[in-house]
Design a protein around this motif. Sequence first.
Motif, PDB file in Angstrom:
ATOM      1  N   ASP A  90      -9.432  -0.822   5.883  1.00  0.00           N
ATOM      2  CA  ASP A  90      -9.957  -1.917   6.707  1.00  0.00           C
ATOM      3  C   ASP A  90     -10.116  -1.505   8.170  1.00  0.00           C
ATOM      4  OD1 ASP A  90      -9.973  -3.590   4.458  1.00  0.00           O
ATOM      5  OD2 ASP A  90      -7.879  -4.172   4.782  1.00  0.00           O
ATOM      6  N   GLY A  91     -10.566  -0.278   8.386  1.00  0.00           N
ATOM      7  CA  GLY A  91     -10.825   0.197   9.737  1.00  0.00           C
ATOM      8  C   GLY A  91      -9.610   0.693  10.492  1.00  0.00           C
ATOM      9  N   LYS A  92      -8.420   0.608   9.901  1.00  0.00           N
ATOM     10  CA  LYS A  92      -7.200   1.061  10.563  1.00  0.00           C
ATOM     11  C   LYS A  92      -6.731   2.357   9.905  1.00  0.00           C
ATOM     12  CE  LYS A  92      -2.826  -0.470  12.324  1.00  0.00           C
ATOM     13  NZ  LYS A  92      -1.793  -1.460  12.347  1.00  0.00           N
ATOM     14  N   THR A  93      -6.302   3.316  10.719  1.00  0.00           N
ATOM     15  CA  THR A  93      -5.891   4.630  10.222  1.00  0.00           C
ATOM     16  C   THR A  93      -4.373   4.744  10.205  1.00  0.00           C
ATOM     17  OG1 THR A  93      -7.906   5.621  11.100  1.00  0.00           O
ATOM     18  CG2 THR A  93      -6.098   7.114  10.592  1.00  0.00           C
ATOM     19  N   TYR A  94      -3.850   5.220   9.065  1.00  0.00           N
ATOM     20  CA  TYR A  94      -2.427   5.471   8.880  1.00  0.00           C
ATOM     21  C   TYR A  94      -2.292   6.948   8.522  1.00  0.00           C
ATOM     22  CZ  TYR A  94      -2.652   0.426   8.191  1.00  0.00           C
ATOM     23  OH  TYR A  94      -2.910  -0.911   8.328  1.00  0.00           O
ATOM     24  N   GLU A  95      -1.372   7.658   9.195  1.00  0.00           N
ATOM     25  CA  GLU A  95      -1.286   9.094   8.977  1.00  0.00           C
ATOM     26  C   GLU A  95       0.164   9.557   8.989  1.00  0.00           C
ATOM     27  OE1 GLU A  95      -3.674  13.000  10.637  1.00  0.00           O
ATOM     28  OE2 GLU A  95      -3.919  11.068  11.616  1.00  0.00           O
ATOM     29  N   THR A  96       0.450  10.540   8.130  1.00  0.00           N
ATOM     30  CA  THR A  96       1.784  11.119   8.090  1.00  0.00           C
ATOM     31  C   THR A  96       1.891  12.247   9.107  1.00  0.00           C
ATOM     32  OG1 THR A  96       1.208  12.803   6.447  1.00  0.00           O
ATOM     33  CG2 THR A  96       1.996  10.682   5.611  1.00  0.00           C
ATOM     34  N   PRO A  97       3.098  12.561   9.542  1.00  0.00           N
ATOM     35  CA  PRO A  97       3.286  13.806  10.282  1.00  0.00           C
ATOM     36  C   PRO A  97       3.105  14.971   9.300  1.00  0.00           C
ATOM     37  CG  PRO A  97       5.253  12.397  10.400  1.00  0.00           C
ATOM     38  CD  PRO A  97       4.301  11.766   9.458  1.00  0.00           C
ATOM     39  N   GLY A  98       2.941  16.165   9.790  1.00  0.00           N
ATOM     40  CA  GLY A  98       2.761  17.320   8.918  1.00  0.00           C
ATOM     41  C   GLY A  98       3.969  17.556   8.017  1.00  0.00           C
TER      42      GLY A  98
ATOM     43  N   LYS B  14      -4.390   5.117 -12.015  1.00  0.00           N
ATOM     44  CA  LYS B  14      -3.133   5.745 -11.611  1.00  0.00           C
ATOM     45  C   LYS B  14      -3.078   5.917 -10.094  1.00  0.00           C
ATOM     46  CE  LYS B  14      -2.257   8.303 -15.852  1.00  0.00           C
ATOM     47  NZ  LYS B  14      -2.087   9.642 -16.442  1.00  0.00           N
ATOM     48  N   ILE B  15      -4.201   6.307  -9.505  1.00  0.00           N
ATOM     49  CA  ILE B  15      -4.261   6.467  -8.052  1.00  0.00           C
ATOM     50  C   ILE B  15      -4.054   5.115  -7.362  1.00  0.00           C
ATOM     51  CG2 ILE B  15      -5.795   7.017  -6.105  1.00  0.00           C
ATOM     52  CD1 ILE B  15      -6.982   9.244  -7.918  1.00  0.00           C
ATOM     53  N   VAL B  16      -4.707   4.076  -7.853  1.00  0.00           N
ATOM     54  CA  VAL B  16      -4.563   2.732  -7.274  1.00  0.00           C
ATOM     55  C   VAL B  16      -3.116   2.267  -7.390  1.00  0.00           C
ATOM     56  CG1 VAL B  16      -5.217   0.303  -7.541  1.00  0.00           C
ATOM     57  CG2 VAL B  16      -6.965   2.075  -7.635  1.00  0.00           C
ATOM     58  N   ASP B  17      -2.487   2.520  -8.542  1.00  0.00           N
ATOM     59  CA  ASP B  17      -1.093   2.119  -8.745  1.00  0.00           C
ATOM     60  C   ASP B  17      -0.170   2.845  -7.768  1.00  0.00           C
ATOM     61  OD1 ASP B  17       1.051   0.780 -10.216  1.00  0.00           O
ATOM     62  OD2 ASP B  17       1.535   2.799 -10.958  1.00  0.00           O
ATOM     63  N   ALA B  18      -0.354   4.152  -7.629  1.00  0.00           N
ATOM     64  CA  ALA B  18       0.477   4.920  -6.693  1.00  0.00           C
ATOM     65  C   ALA B  18       0.230   4.479  -5.253  1.00  0.00           C
ATOM     66  CB  ALA B  18       0.197   6.411  -6.850  1.00  0.00           C
ATOM     67  N   PHE B  19      -1.024   4.206  -4.913  1.00  0.00           N
ATOM     68  CA  PHE B  19      -1.364   3.749  -3.563  1.00  0.00           C
ATOM     69  C   PHE B  19      -0.714   2.399  -3.257  1.00  0.00           C
ATOM     70  CE2 PHE B  19      -4.108   1.154  -0.835  1.00  0.00           C
ATOM     71  CZ  PHE B  19      -4.063   1.903   0.327  1.00  0.00           C
ATOM     72  N   SER B  20      -0.681   1.515  -4.236  1.00  0.00           N
ATOM     73  CA  SER B  20      -0.124   0.178  -4.010  1.00  0.00           C
ATOM     74  C   SER B  20       1.369   0.223  -3.680  1.00  0.00           C
ATOM     75  CB  SER B  20      -0.370  -0.719  -5.226  1.00  0.00           C
ATOM     76  OG  SER B  20       0.412  -0.286  -6.321  1.00  0.00           O
ATOM     77  N   LYS B  21       2.040   1.308  -4.004  1.00  0.00           N
ATOM     78  CA  LYS B  21       3.477   1.437  -3.743  1.00  0.00           C
ATOM     79  C   LYS B  21       3.778   2.106  -2.403  1.00  0.00           C
ATOM     80  CE  LYS B  21       4.412   1.403  -8.614  1.00  0.00           C
ATOM     81  NZ  LYS B  21       4.571   2.174  -9.817  1.00  0.00           N
ATOM     82  N   VAL B  22       2.742   2.499  -1.681  1.00  0.00           N
ATOM     83  CA  VAL B  22       2.929   3.179  -0.399  1.00  0.00           C
ATOM     84  C   VAL B  22       2.966   2.146   0.730  1.00  0.00           C
ATOM     85  CG1 VAL B  22       1.851   4.766   1.260  1.00  0.00           C
ATOM     86  CG2 VAL B  22       1.824   5.301  -1.183  1.00  0.00           C
ATOM     87  N   ASN B  23       3.974   2.262   1.579  1.00  0.00           N
ATOM     88  CA  ASN B  23       4.080   1.410   2.760  1.00  0.00           C
ATOM     89  C   ASN B  23       3.262   2.058   3.872  1.00  0.00           C
ATOM     90  OD1 ASN B  23       4.776  -0.068   5.009  1.00  0.00           O
ATOM     91  ND2 ASN B  23       6.915   0.545   5.005  1.00  0.00           N
ATOM     92  N   LEU B  24       2.091   1.533   4.140  1.00  0.00           N
ATOM     93  CA  LEU B  24       1.186   2.135   5.121  1.00  0.00           C
ATOM     94  C   LEU B  24       1.797   2.194   6.521  1.00  0.00           C
ATOM     95  CD1 LEU B  24      -2.226   0.583   4.014  1.00  0.00           C
ATOM     96  CD2 LEU B  24      -1.293   2.831   3.458  1.00  0.00           C
ATOM     97  N   GLU B  25       2.482   1.155   6.910  1.00  0.00           N
ATOM     98  CA  GLU B  25       3.069   1.101   8.251  1.00  0.00           C
ATOM     99  C   GLU B  25       4.162   2.157   8.423  1.00  0.00           C
ATOM    100  OE1 GLU B  25       1.852  -0.691  10.688  1.00  0.00           O
ATOM    101  OE2 GLU B  25       0.447  -1.773   9.418  1.00  0.00           O
ATOM    102  N   GLY B  26       4.798   2.573   7.336  1.00  0.00           N
ATOM    103  CA  GLY B  26       5.882   3.543   7.423  1.00  0.00           C
ATOM    104  C   GLY B  26       5.444   4.993   7.328  1.00  0.00           C
ATOM    105  N   LEU B  27       4.146   5.247   7.122  1.00  0.00           N
ATOM    106  CA  LEU B  27       3.679   6.627   6.964  1.00  0.00           C
ATOM    107  C   LEU B  27       3.973   7.491   8.183  1.00  0.00           C
ATOM    108  CD1 LEU B  27       0.220   6.412   5.145  1.00  0.00           C
ATOM    109  CD2 LEU B  27       2.413   7.132   4.217  1.00  0.00           C
TER     110      LEU B  27
END
Length: 143
Positions: free
Chosen positions: A110-118, A72-85
């Motif tokens: 893969d060594g790259k960090t993606y982060e949301t604002p608070g 379930k976690i993998v499925d939810a993760f696959s739907k997240v646009n990392l660049e848009g976080l």
Amino acid sequence: MRILSILLLTVFIVGGCCSQKKVDMKSTQIEYSAQSRGYYKSIVVENKSVSVTKERNGETVKSEIDEAKWNKIVDAFSKVNLEGLSSLKAPTDKRTYDGAAIGNLKIVKDGKTYETPGFDNGFPPKVIEKLVNLLVDVSKEKL
């Protein structure tokens, strides 16, 4: 010739259905944290395990995630646009007046960090809501 064509077509169709793109989570770390002046919680999910820390500089509890929950976690993760976080907008603003802890989702892939604002803990942006809720649920199960 006709039978050979039908057989090849069947093989391609079955192969296409069965080979849906699997997300490689081996080099991925997902961290959800929530904190305020009097509250702290950090949930780190990586390689079918979860680590939960409930106090700043506190003890970390680590345990395995069962296969069904991991899928379930993998499925939810696959739907997240990392660049848009980094451009997500919080749906509420309770954190600005101490009405909620500040939540944050950080993904290292893969060594790259993606982060949301608070955003307000308990009220994540809709596009990451399912993933955040699964992380919180799995952390509750393991404590």
